[in-house]
Enzyme design. Structure first.
Site, short mmCIF file in Angstrom:
data_model
loop_
_atom_site.label_atom_id
_atom_site.label_comp_id
_atom_site.label_asym_id
_atom_site.label_seq_id
_atom_site.Cartn_x
_atom_site.Cartn_y
_atom_site.Cartn_z
N THR A 11 0.83 -1.20 0.00
CA THR A 11 0.00 0.00 0.00
C THR A 11 0.87 1.25 0.00
OG1 THR A 11 -1.73 1.19 1.21
CG2 THR A 11 -0.17 -0.01 2.55
N LYS A 15 2.23 2.43 -6.78
CA LYS A 15 1.64 1.65 -7.86
C LYS A 15 0.79 2.49 -8.81
CE LYS A 15 -0.54 -1.05 -5.00
NZ LYS A 15 -0.10 -0.46 -3.75
N ASP A 35 -8.64 -1.81 -6.58
CA ASP A 35 -9.48 -1.09 -5.61
C ASP A 35 -10.93 -0.96 -6.07
OD1 ASP A 35 -7.28 -0.81 -3.97
OD2 ASP A 35 -7.11 1.35 -4.20
N ARG A 135 3.65 7.60 4.41
CA ARG A 135 2.83 7.87 3.22
C ARG A 135 1.36 7.58 3.50
NH1 ARG A 135 6.08 5.35 -2.02
NH2 ARG A 135 8.08 6.39 -1.66
N SER A 180 13.28 7.42 -7.27
CA SER A 180 12.48 8.54 -7.76
C SER A 180 11.40 8.02 -8.70
CB SER A 180 13.37 9.55 -8.48
OG SER A 180 13.72 9.06 -9.77
#
Length: 200
Positions: A11, A15, A35, A135, A180
């Protein structure tokens, strides 16, 4: 040619960001987000840990997800058009020379064998615990995280499912989510381009 790519992993690992960039750059590319297959909130069970079990396979309608992927396989042009994706050429049916790409993005892609077997290439993003927790704390979800969810459910389920995936020897390319965004994108984009060139 039809090519199905999985972008899986932890999570908040990057992605969706990676998927969105690839979708814009790859030809005739559609995306399926895992999702979108969550069951309604009232069907999500409360587990022994005291939390609603969002981070397990039973919270997802995996049969519907696999059916959606198969609908793309059956007719990628029709699927693309029904999802607002412009395709080229403008023929009604895909010819064997056309390249059509499907990206399937989600956190539990590689723990359900009927889905695993559909992928041509599987990528797996991971980030360390502290980065993931940071995050996750900044994300706004439709159903907000209750206090303690990350440590009590989300992270333990991630570790459990990753261990299961590795024990099943699923062939994945591991990606470092601390890289990055540009480096991650270029690594995957170039890998896909090379694969497409070698298949043409």
């Amino acid at each position: 040619m039809k090519y199905i790519i999985g972008i899986g992993g932890v999570t908040n690992g990057g992605k969706t960001t990676l998927t969105n960039r690839l979708m814009k750059a790859l030809p005739n590319c559609c995306v399926i987000h895992q999702d979108d297959f969550f069951k309604p909130q009232d069907q999500i069970q409360v587990g022994e840990d005291g939390f609603k079990q969002w981070d397990v396979l039973s919270s997802l309608d995996m049969d519907a997800m696999v059916s959606t992927v198969r609908a793309w396989v059956e007719n990628p042009v029709k699927f693309a058009r029904s999802h607002g994706v412009n395709v080229s050429p403008t023929t009604k049916e895909a010819s064997s020379d056309d390249t059509h790409i499907l990206i399937v993005e989600g956190f539990l892609l590689y723990n359900y064998r009927p889905l695993i077997d559909l992928f041509d290439k599987r990528y797996y993003l991971s980030i360390p615990y502290n980065e993931c927790k940071q995050r996750r704390s900044t994300r706004k979800y439709t159903v907000p995280d209750p206090p303690g969810l990350f440590d009590g459910h989300v992270w333990p389920m991630y570790l459990k499912h990753r261990k299961e995936m590795e024990a099943s020897e699923v062939d994945v390319v591991y990606l470092d989510g601390l890289q990055s965004k540009d480096d991650l994108y270029m690594q995957v984009f170039e890998d896909i381009q090379n694969k497409l060139l070698n298949c043409s």
